[in-house]
Each structure stands twice: as structure tokens, then as C-alpha cells.
Scaffold this motif. Structure first.
Motif, PDB file in Angstrom:
ATOM      1  N   ASP A 184      38.951 -22.591  58.541  1.00 50.08           N
ATOM      2  CA  ASP A 184      39.873 -23.928  59.105  1.00 50.08           C
ATOM      3  C   ASP A 184      41.001 -24.252  58.141  1.00 50.08           C
ATOM      4  O   ASP A 184      42.142 -24.583  58.635  1.00 50.08           O
ATOM      5  N   GLU A 185      40.552 -24.149  56.634  1.00 52.87           N
ATOM      6  CA  GLU A 185      41.707 -24.440  55.845  1.00 52.87           C
ATOM      7  C   GLU A 185      42.749 -23.431  55.895  1.00 52.87           C
ATOM      8  O   GLU A 185      43.975 -23.620  55.779  1.00 52.87           O
ATOM      9  N   ARG A 186      42.410 -22.148  55.846  1.00 48.03           N
ATOM     10  CA  ARG A 186      43.422 -21.077  55.862  1.00 48.03           C
ATOM     11  C   ARG A 186      44.332 -21.264  57.125  1.00 48.03           C
ATOM     12  O   ARG A 186      45.485 -21.174  57.359  1.00 48.03           O
ATOM     13  N   HIS A 187      43.767 -21.579  58.413  1.00 44.73           N
ATOM     14  CA  HIS A 187      44.379 -21.977  59.615  1.00 44.73           C
ATOM     15  C   HIS A 187      45.513 -22.965  59.449  1.00 44.73           C
ATOM     16  O   HIS A 187      46.541 -22.975  59.836  1.00 44.73           O
ATOM     17  N   ALA A 188      44.985 -24.165  58.616  1.00 44.17           N
ATOM     18  CA  ALA A 188      45.971 -25.452  58.399  1.00 44.17           C
ATOM     19  C   ALA A 188      47.207 -24.774  57.555  1.00 44.17           C
ATOM     20  O   ALA A 188      48.193 -25.500  57.903  1.00 44.17           O
ATOM     21  N   ARG A 189      46.989 -23.779  56.598  1.00 42.82           N
ATOM     22  CA  ARG A 189      47.936 -23.381  55.908  1.00 42.82           C
ATOM     23  C   ARG A 189      48.626 -22.136  56.260  1.00 42.82           C
ATOM     24  O   ARG A 189      49.252 -21.454  55.716  1.00 42.82           O
ATOM     25  N   MET A 190      48.528 -21.600  57.761  1.00 40.11           N
ATOM     26  CA  MET A 190      48.869 -20.215  57.943  1.00 40.11           C
ATOM     27  C   MET A 190      50.199 -20.172  57.940  1.00 40.11           C
ATOM     28  O   MET A 190      50.850 -18.859  57.778  1.00 40.11           O
ATOM     29  N   HIS A 191      50.953 -21.252  58.052  1.00 39.72           N
ATOM     30  CA  HIS A 191      52.621 -20.919  57.890  1.00 39.72           C
ATOM     31  C   HIS A 191      53.154 -20.929  56.639  1.00 39.72           C
ATOM     32  O   HIS A 191      54.508 -21.018  56.296  1.00 39.72           O
ATOM     33  N   LEU A 236      70.247   0.134  52.576  1.00 36.31           N
ATOM     34  CA  LEU A 236      69.242  -0.064  53.659  1.00 36.31           C
ATOM     35  C   LEU A 236      69.422  -1.739  53.824  1.00 36.31           C
ATOM     36  O   LEU A 236      69.363  -2.556  52.939  1.00 36.31           O
ATOM     37  N   ARG A 237      68.607  -2.153  54.879  1.00 34.10           N
ATOM     38  CA  ARG A 237      68.515  -3.855  55.142  1.00 34.10           C
ATOM     39  C   ARG A 237      66.872  -3.992  55.177  1.00 34.10           C
ATOM     40  O   ARG A 237      66.301  -3.465  55.930  1.00 34.10           O
ATOM     41  N   VAL A 238      66.586  -4.882  54.124  1.00 39.78           N
ATOM     42  CA  VAL A 238      65.302  -5.140  54.020  1.00 39.78           C
ATOM     43  C   VAL A 238      64.824  -6.487  54.738  1.00 39.78           C
ATOM     44  O   VAL A 238      65.636  -7.479  54.485  1.00 39.78           O
ATOM     45  N   HIS A 239      63.926  -6.531  55.639  1.00 34.15           N
ATOM     46  CA  HIS A 239      63.500  -7.769  56.431  1.00 34.15           C
ATOM     47  C   HIS A 239      61.943  -8.151  56.060  1.00 34.15           C
ATOM     48  O   HIS A 239      61.040  -7.202  56.312  1.00 34.15           O
ATOM     49  N   ALA A 240      61.824  -9.410  55.769  1.00 35.13           N
ATOM     50  CA  ALA A 240      60.343  -9.885  55.448  1.00 35.13           C
ATOM     51  C   ALA A 240      59.742 -10.124  57.005  1.00 35.13           C
ATOM     52  O   ALA A 240      60.547 -10.550  57.965  1.00 35.13           O
ATOM     53  N   VAL A 241      58.513  -9.748  57.384  1.00 35.43           N
ATOM     54  CA  VAL A 241      57.910 -10.047  58.392  1.00 35.43           C
ATOM     55  C   VAL A 241      56.626 -10.659  58.407  1.00 35.43           C
ATOM     56  O   VAL A 241      56.107 -10.520  57.167  1.00 35.43           O
ATOM     57  N   HIS A 242      56.083 -11.548  58.961  1.00 35.08           N
ATOM     58  CA  HIS A 242      54.960 -12.412  58.914  1.00 35.08           C
ATOM     59  C   HIS A 242      54.262 -12.486  60.295  1.00 35.08           C
ATOM     60  O   HIS A 242      54.687 -12.470  61.336  1.00 35.08           O
ATOM     61  N   PHE A 243      52.876 -12.556  59.953  1.00 33.69           N
ATOM     62  CA  PHE A 243      51.802 -12.601  61.019  1.00 33.69           C
ATOM     63  C   PHE A 243      50.989 -13.896  60.785  1.00 33.69           C
ATOM     64  O   PHE A 243      49.826 -13.575  60.427  1.00 33.69           O
ATOM     65  N   PRO A 244      51.454 -15.056  61.344  1.00 27.04           N
ATOM     66  CA  PRO A 244      50.711 -16.115  60.958  1.00 27.04           C
ATOM     67  C   PRO A 244      49.088 -15.979  61.228  1.00 27.04           C
ATOM     68  O   PRO A 244      48.547 -16.861  60.661  1.00 27.04           O
ATOM     69  N   LEU A 245      48.556 -15.538  62.379  1.00 32.36           N
ATOM     70  CA  LEU A 245      46.865 -15.298  62.547  1.00 32.36           C
ATOM     71  C   LEU A 245      46.334 -14.711  61.948  1.00 32.36           C
ATOM     72  O   LEU A 245      45.152 -14.563  62.034  1.00 32.36           O
ATOM     73  N   ASP A 246      46.946 -13.640  60.750  1.00 31.81           N
ATOM     74  CA  ASP A 246      46.080 -12.908  59.873  1.00 31.81           C
ATOM     75  C   ASP A 246      45.885 -13.788  58.796  1.00 31.81           C
ATOM     76  O   ASP A 246      46.787 -13.950  57.996  1.00 31.81           O
ATOM     77  N   PHE A 247      44.699 -14.309  58.445  1.00 29.96           N
ATOM     78  CA  PHE A 247      44.549 -14.846  57.380  1.00 29.96           C
ATOM     79  C   PHE A 247      44.040 -14.081  56.240  1.00 29.96           C
ATOM     80  O   PHE A 247      43.992 -14.626  55.022  1.00 29.96           O
ATOM     81  N   PHE A 248      44.013 -12.806  56.488  1.00 35.97           N
ATOM     82  CA  PHE A 248      43.635 -12.016  55.153  1.00 35.97           C
ATOM     83  C   PHE A 248      44.612 -10.658  55.170  1.00 35.97           C
ATOM     84  O   PHE A 248      44.084  -9.639  55.303  1.00 35.97           O
ATOM     85  N   PRO A 249      45.907 -10.862  55.555  1.00 33.73           N
ATOM     86  CA  PRO A 249      46.931  -9.734  55.630  1.00 33.73           C
ATOM     87  C   PRO A 249      47.017  -8.894  54.537  1.00 33.73           C
ATOM     88  O   PRO A 249      46.922  -9.221  53.214  1.00 33.73           O
ATOM     89  N   SER A 250      46.599  -7.639  54.694  1.00 33.94           N
ATOM     90  CA  SER A 250      46.874  -6.460  53.761  1.00 33.94           C
ATOM     91  C   SER A 250      47.193  -5.237  54.308  1.00 33.94           C
ATOM     92  O   SER A 250      46.318  -4.467  55.031  1.00 33.94           O
ATOM     93  N   HIS A 251      48.374  -4.856  54.116  1.00 30.95           N
ATOM     94  CA  HIS A 251      48.968  -3.553  54.742  1.00 30.95           C
ATOM     95  C   HIS A 251      49.207  -3.870  56.263  1.00 30.95           C
ATOM     96  O   HIS A 251      48.586  -4.145  57.169  1.00 30.95           O
ATOM     97  N   ILE A 252      50.443  -3.301  56.296  1.00 35.63           N
ATOM     98  CA  ILE A 252      50.917  -3.537  57.946  1.00 35.63           C
ATOM     99  C   ILE A 252      50.576  -2.323  58.926  1.00 35.63           C
ATOM    100  O   ILE A 252      50.663  -2.465  60.219  1.00 35.63           O
ATOM    101  N   ASP A 253      49.797  -1.511  58.484  1.00 37.02           N
ATOM    102  CA  ASP A 253      49.426  -0.080  59.559  1.00 37.02           C
ATOM    103  C   ASP A 253      48.404  -0.549  60.320  1.00 37.02           C
ATOM    104  O   ASP A 253      47.935   0.305  61.063  1.00 37.02           O
ATOM    105  N   CYS A 254      47.621  -1.643  60.516  1.00 30.66           N
ATOM    106  CA  CYS A 254      46.721  -2.077  61.272  1.00 30.66           C
ATOM    107  C   CYS A 254      47.228  -3.268  62.254  1.00 30.66           C
ATOM    108  O   CYS A 254      46.561  -3.934  62.808  1.00 30.66           O
TER     109      CYS A 254
END
Length: 355
Positions: free
Chosen positions: A189-196, A246-264
Motif C-alpha cells: 500500500d505504501e509503495r502504491h501511494a509512492r508509485m509516481h 543516439l537519443r536516450v529516453h527514460a521510461v517508467h512503469f508505475p504499477l511495477d513496485f519492484f522494477p528490475s530489468h526491462i526484458d520482462c
């Protein structure tokens, strides 16, 4: 540590040839690849950047320590050897490191950790951007020296062709101040509140990134902000790569509370098509960027396993199902039991081979 190059690096190319290293995206025809080994694997230790946990009925019990069983290592190597055989049958050159004693402890002036744990994941440590090979900083103490098993291979590519660029990102201190000790104590719940906020277990002061948080689409490079990559790491990549066009873009996935590596989470399949994770949608504004440029997102189907059905020591989620390998824009390698994913991909025009 003993490092043995299992396959010779190619002879120097002439000036009229393409560079020995020349890779810009995740889907072009694969000519050469490095596949790791499970030899000498240990259980990953608990540390500020990672708290390994058992799953299934053993959830909550202490995570094991020490070397992994010989039978486990043998089975893992059998699976890796099977992947190698498949890739070679498709005409891909495979190079592999050999590692001895990778469970040794690590000590620096800033930290100590009881052991390292594997050399099976070159994708986490190295990324190729055109003719440039970049060594990631890594985010965990136990992975501080994980670049070493690949050094002879990289040095060979560099020696073989003066057009090959080799860049090692600055190593972070990995001292106590680089981590948020409270992160793993937060409730969902705390992670959800901070997800952004996108604030995870690493702080923002030092340059931190794993190569597996990066995906390549030609001149556009997308980097996930995560537990293993922070904003300083993304900024370092931007400053390093922008002068190279090259053009570097940051991407974000707010509902992933433990993001680690983009390949999943976000897997480009071919120009204009990305396999996406229905549990982890990309931030709305970032999705709009892809839509404006004509890209289509296709959600991956439900994986074959639930999280609790995954191997008890596995630290990945069930969405490991998405972690496929493109051999050409029309042919992909998938795990054999992910039959729903096979059907989706075949419906999109791909040939699917399984391991």
C-alpha cells in the motif's frame, strides 16, 4: 579467478568491412552472441540493494547461503548448452566465458559482501550500441566484479578492430549511503501511494545502472528507471551517447513496485511492434510518444506459471515468460511451456522456436 575464452575473437576486419561489433536494436538478424555459464554459481547474498526471498510454501523462510548444488548447476548448464546448440543450428556464432571461483567474497574500502553469485547474465553487465560496448556500473555489491568474466572477450573485440569503442561506466561506491534501507520495509500500500515518485532502493546521487534496464531501437535508446537504474545513471548514458547521435529516453512503469530489468516488461519485437506487460503499463505520456511515432503495443498473454509456481529460488517474476530472444525480425526463441505466448507470436507472423 581464472578466465578462459571458449571461442576465439574474429581476426581484424579490413576497412571496407562492417565493424566487428555493429548492433543497433533488438531484432536485426543475430550473427554473434555471448551466452553465460552457471559454473561456480552461489546463492545471491542479502545486501542493501537486494533481499532474496523464497517463494511458494517456503515463503518467509531464510534464503539459503553458500554454493548451489552441483546437480542444480549441471541442469542449468545443460539448458544453456541446449540454447547454444539451437543458436548455432540457426547460424549464430556463440562465445562463452569460463569462470572459476566466482563465489569469492568482495571487499572494498566502502563495503564487504560474503560472496558473488553467478556469471550467467552477460545481458545484465554489457550492452552494445552501434560499435560501442558499454560496461554497466551494476547496482548490487555482489555483482561489483561481474564484468570480469567477459573482459577477455571484450578486449578481443577491441583489439580486432580499431572502430570498436569500449566504455566502462564509473563504478559507484556502493556504500551505505547509496541505498535506501527502508525500501524493503514498505508495504505494498505504501509503495502504491509512492508509485509516481519512482524512488526505489538506490538513491539518486551516484551513477547506477544495469545494462538489462536498456532496450535499443536504432538511434533511440530507452532506459527504465528502477531498483537497478537511477536517474543519475540515465543522465550518464544520455551524456555519453548523445554525442554519438543516439537519443536516450527514460521510461517508467508505475504499477511495477519492484522494477528490475526491462526484458520482462517492454520487449521490442520488430520495427513498429512492442510486446508489453499487461500488469505493468508504461506511463501514459510515454505511451503517447510511441503512438505518435506509429508503434503498436501488444500485451503478452498470461504466463504458464504463477509466481508461486516458479522455482523456489528464482528471483524473477512469472513475467519471465516475456524474456524471449529475437534471432531475426521474423524468428524468436521462447521458453517451451509458454504456449499462449507462442500462439500470440505466430498470429503476429513470427516463427517460434523453443528451449
Amino acid at each position: 579467478m581464472t578466465l578462459i575464452d571458449a571461442a576465439p575473437v574474429p581476426a581484424p576486419h579490413t576497412a571496407t568491412d562492417l565493424p566487428v561489433v555493429n548492433s543497433w536494436n533488438e531484432w536485426d538478424p543475430l550473427e554473434e552472441v555471448v551466452v553465460g555459464r552457471a559454473d561456480g554459481a552461489w546463492f545471491e547474498p542479502t545486501e542493501p540493494g537486494h533481499r532474496p526471498a523464497l517463494r511458494g510454501p517456503d515463503r518467509g523462510q531464510p534464503f539459503p547461503t553458500g554454493p548451489k548444488a552441483a546437480s542444480t548447476i549441471a541442469r542449468a548448464n545443460e539448458e544453456l548448452d541446449g540454447l547454444v546448440a539451437l543458436l548455432e543450428s540457426l547460424g549464430v556464432t556463440v562465445r562463452r566465458p569460463t569462470v572459476d571461483g566466482f563465489g569469492a567474497p568482495v571487499a572494498t574500502p566502502a563495503f564487504t559482501v560474503e560472496n558473488q553469485y553467478c556469471a550467467v547474465c552477460p545481458r545484465d553487465v554489457l550492452i552494445t550500441l552501434g560499435n560501442q560496448i558499454v560496461e554497466a556500473t551494476m547496482s548490487r555489491r555482489s555483482r561489483f566484479f561481474e564484468y570480469l568474466p567477459y573482459r577477455d572477450l571484450v578486449r578481443g573485440y577491441w583489439n580486432a578492430d580499431p572502430r570498436v569503442s569500449w566504455t566502462a561506466a564509473p563504478k559507484p561506491s556502493m556504500d551505505a549511503g547509496m541505498y535506501r534501507s527502508e525500501f524493503f520495509e514498505l508495504s505494498l500500500d505504501e509503495r502504491h501511494a509512492r508509485m509516481h515518485d519512482f524512488e526505489f532502493c538506490v538513491t539518486q546521487d551516484e551513477v547506477v545502472f544495469d545494462a538489462a534496464d536498456i532496450t535499443r531501437m536504432g538511434r533511440d535508446v530507452f532506459v527504465q528507471e528502477s531498483m537497478t537504474t537511477n536517474r543519475a545513471g540515465i543522465e550518464w548514458l544520455r551524456r555519453e551517447l548523445t554525442p554519438r547521435g543516439l537519443r536516450v529516453h527514460a521510461v517508467h512503469f508505475p504499477l511495477d513496485f519492484f522494477p528490475s530489468h526491462i526484458d520482462c516488461t517492454f520487449v521490442p519485437l520488430r520495427p513498429g511492434l512492442v510486446l508489453t506487460n499487461p500488469d505493468r503499463p508504461i506511463r501514459v505520456a510515454e505511451r503517447a510518444f510511441f503512438a505518435r511515432n506509429g508503434w503498436r503495443f501488444v500485451d503478452a498473454p498470461e504466463p504458464a506459471y504463477t509466481d508461486d509456481e516458479m522455482p523456489r529460488h528464482c528471483q524473477s517474476s512469472r513475467w519471465l515468460s516475456m524474456n524471449l530472444l529475437s534471432v531475426t525480425p521474423e524468428l524468436v526463441v521462447c521458453e517451451e511451456r509458454e504456449t499462449r505466448l507462442h500462439a500470440l507470436l505466430r498470429g503476429l507472423g513470427f516463427e517460434v522456436v523453443t528451449v
